[in-house]
Design a protein around this motif. Structure first.
Motif, PDB file in Angstrom:
ATOM      1  N   CYS A  18       0.827  -1.221   0.000  1.00 40.12           N
ATOM      2  CA  CYS A  18       0.000   0.000   0.000  1.00 40.12           C
ATOM      3  C   CYS A  18       0.859   1.268   0.000  1.00 40.12           C
ATOM      4  O   CYS A  18       0.516   2.246  -0.678  1.00 40.12           O
ATOM      5  N   ALA A  19       1.961   1.246   0.738  1.00 40.54           N
ATOM      6  CA  ALA A  19       2.838   2.430   0.770  1.00 40.54           C
ATOM      7  C   ALA A  19       3.390   2.700  -0.632  1.00 40.54           C
ATOM      8  O   ALA A  19       3.433   3.853  -1.097  1.00 40.54           O
ATOM      9  N   ILE A 245       4.221  -9.186 -14.994  1.00 36.77           N
ATOM     10  CA  ILE A 245       5.365  -9.518 -14.128  1.00 36.77           C
ATOM     11  C   ILE A 245       4.866 -10.248 -12.890  1.00 36.77           C
ATOM     12  O   ILE A 245       3.967  -9.772 -12.203  1.00 36.77           O
ATOM     13  N   PHE A 246       5.444 -11.419 -12.633  1.00 36.28           N
ATOM     14  CA  PHE A 246       5.184 -12.137 -11.380  1.00 36.28           C
ATOM     15  C   PHE A 246       6.198 -11.601 -10.381  1.00 36.28           C
ATOM     16  O   PHE A 246       7.408 -11.785 -10.576  1.00 36.28           O
ATOM     17  N   GLY A 247       5.722 -10.943  -9.318  1.00 32.50           N
ATOM     18  CA  GLY A 247       6.667 -10.323  -8.393  1.00 32.50           C
ATOM     19  C   GLY A 247       6.431 -10.742  -6.951  1.00 32.50           C
ATOM     20  O   GLY A 247       5.457 -11.416  -6.613  1.00 32.50           O
ATOM     21  N   ASP A 248       7.351 -10.275  -6.103  1.00 28.44           N
ATOM     22  CA  ASP A 248       7.391 -10.657  -4.690  1.00 28.44           C
ATOM     23  C   ASP A 248       6.760  -9.551  -3.839  1.00 28.44           C
ATOM     24  O   ASP A 248       7.192  -8.393  -3.904  1.00 28.44           O
ATOM     25  N   ALA A 249       5.741  -9.898  -3.039  1.00 27.35           N
ATOM     26  CA  ALA A 249       5.047  -8.879  -2.231  1.00 27.35           C
ATOM     27  C   ALA A 249       5.376  -9.025  -0.754  1.00 27.35           C
ATOM     28  O   ALA A 249       4.607  -8.589   0.096  1.00 27.35           O
ATOM     29  N   ARG A 250       6.531  -9.624  -0.433  1.00 33.39           N
ATOM     30  CA  ARG A 250       6.816  -9.878   0.983  1.00 33.39           C
ATOM     31  C   ARG A 250       7.532  -8.744   1.686  1.00 33.39           C
ATOM     32  O   ARG A 250       7.563  -8.707   2.915  1.00 33.39           O
ATOM     33  N   ALA A 251       8.139  -7.822   0.955  1.00 31.49           N
ATOM     34  CA  ALA A 251       8.887  -6.742   1.613  1.00 31.49           C
ATOM     35  C   ALA A 251       9.305  -5.682   0.611  1.00 31.49           C
ATOM     36  O   ALA A 251       9.089  -5.834  -0.595  1.00 31.49           O
ATOM     37  N   GLY A 252       9.910  -4.619   1.135  1.00 29.24           N
ATOM     38  CA  GLY A 252      10.502  -3.579   0.285  1.00 29.24           C
ATOM     39  C   GLY A 252       9.450  -2.750  -0.420  1.00 29.24           C
ATOM     40  O   GLY A 252       8.409  -2.416   0.139  1.00 29.24           O
ATOM     41  N   GLU A 253       9.727  -2.440  -1.674  1.00 32.09           N
ATOM     42  CA  GLU A 253       8.779  -1.685  -2.499  1.00 32.09           C
ATOM     43  C   GLU A 253       8.324  -2.620  -3.605  1.00 32.09           C
ATOM     44  O   GLU A 253       8.851  -2.595  -4.728  1.00 32.09           O
ATOM     45  N   PRO A 254       7.335  -3.477  -3.303  1.00 33.88           N
ATOM     46  CA  PRO A 254       7.019  -4.591  -4.198  1.00 33.88           C
ATOM     47  C   PRO A 254       6.552  -4.181  -5.595  1.00 33.88           C
ATOM     48  O   PRO A 254       6.899  -4.837  -6.585  1.00 33.88           O
ATOM     49  N   VAL A 255       5.799  -3.069  -5.646  1.00 34.91           N
ATOM     50  CA  VAL A 255       5.244  -2.655  -6.937  1.00 34.91           C
ATOM     51  C   VAL A 255       6.349  -2.021  -7.794  1.00 34.91           C
ATOM     52  O   VAL A 255       6.541  -2.390  -8.964  1.00 34.91           O
ATOM     53  N   SER A 256       7.093  -1.092  -7.196  1.00 40.19           N
ATOM     54  CA  SER A 256       8.175  -0.427  -7.942  1.00 40.19           C
ATOM     55  C   SER A 256       9.228  -1.432  -8.389  1.00 40.19           C
ATOM     56  O   SER A 256       9.750  -1.345  -9.511  1.00 40.19           O
TER      57      SER A 256
END
Ligand SMILES: Nc1ncnc2c1ncn2[C@@H]1O[C@H](COP(=O)(O)OP(=O)(O)OP(=O)(O)O)[C@@H](O)[C@H]1O
Length: 267
Positions: A18-19, A245-256
């Motif tokens: 969300c951030a 894109i299959f991406g990782d939503a576990r930490a950091g800035e997942p969307v960027s």
């Protein structure tokens, strides 16, 4: 326009997602967010004494058997806890988010499939009373109305059947139908893995890229629920979405990070 689908598996960091989304949105990026909720639905279903039941079709696809009680639990979690939790986070970050299910305004519509074929103990059984289906139509009018007025739509299954019955639909494939209908340039499928792994669960075996004209041949690396993601990606690129894109939503800035190419890029 980008479509971001964030899953509902254990380990997903909704605060981070969300951030990142709020930052992109406040910098002018038009986007629609779609989410899942499978992990929490399993927990709540167990707690309510109606444990989840998954069926595997003869072609190897796994799905949740959704009887009426399961559908109601599914709605409590997807449309309630998860959807409002995301909307609340975004509101706190200054984004005027609106949470809706596919039932609302018939945003997602499809055919109700009442029975499902399930492989059990080497035999194929037909189970009736299933509330499932696949999204065939997307009501972009309502979404465009919201976007045009400055609201960020946060969408979730279920969808509406043509008869107006709530149906459980796969969130990845719903996001793909949405991305095609909105002529999105990019669709992100974020979950609790770095992307499509050649040798699941070995995270070092990440597949970095998949050619858009050959997505189906990568189905062989995906087990159980990952298959629907690969299928959704194939449907999206076939429908004109520039990249998935299959991406990782576990930490950091997942969307960027995913937009910058981290994960598995289908193009
Ligand atoms: N080859 C693979 N690479 C990566 N993940 C895989 C692979 N095969 C199977 N998986 C599984 O797929 C899961 C992701 O799909 P899943 O549908 O559970 O996630 P989601 O999108 O987060 O959930 P939701 O259904 O709530 O939207 C991973 O957690 C992993 O267990």
């Amino acid at each position: 326009m980008i479509v971001v689908k964030v899953g509902g598996s254990a380990g997903i960091d909704y605060d981070a997602v969300c951030a990142d989304i709020a930052n992109l949105w406040n910098n002018g990026q038009k986007l629609v967010l779609v989410h899942g909720g499978s992990g929490e639905t399993n927990r709540v279903a167990e707690a309510l004494g109606h444990p989840p039941k998954f069926v595997t079709s003869p072609s190897g696809y796994t799905s949740r058997f959704t009887d009426r009680q399961t559908l109601e639990i599914f709605e409590m979690v997807y449309c309630g806890k998860i959807n409002k939790g995301i909307v609340e986070r975004l509101q706190r970050l200054g984004v005027n988010a609106v949470g809706l299910s596919g039932l609302d305004g018939r945003i997602f519509e499809g055919k109700h499939k009442d029975s499902v074929r399930s492989v059990e103990g080497g035999k194929v059984k037909v189970l009736r009373g299933d509330h499932t289906g696949t999204v065939e139509k997307v009501n972009t009018g309502l979404i465009e109305l919201l976007l045009g007025a400055g609201y960020l739509p946060v969408l979730t299954p279920p969808a509406a059947s043509y008869e107006g019955v709530a149906i459980n639909v796969d969130g990845d494939r719903a996001a793909a139908a949405l991305a095609v209908a909105l002529k999105a340039s990019t669709m992100l499928l974020l979950s609790n893995v770095p992307g499509l792994l050649r040798d699941y669960p070995d995270e070092a075996s990440l597949i970095r890229s998949i050619p858009a004209n050959d997505v189906e041949s990568y189905l062989e690396f995906a087990q159980d629920r990952m298959k629907k993601k690969v299928l959704g990606a194939a449907e999206a690129v076939k429908g004109g979405v520039g990249r998935v894109i299959f991406g990782d939503a576990r930490a950091g800035e997942p969307v960027s990070a995913a937009l910058a190419g981290a994960g598995t890029v289908v193009q």
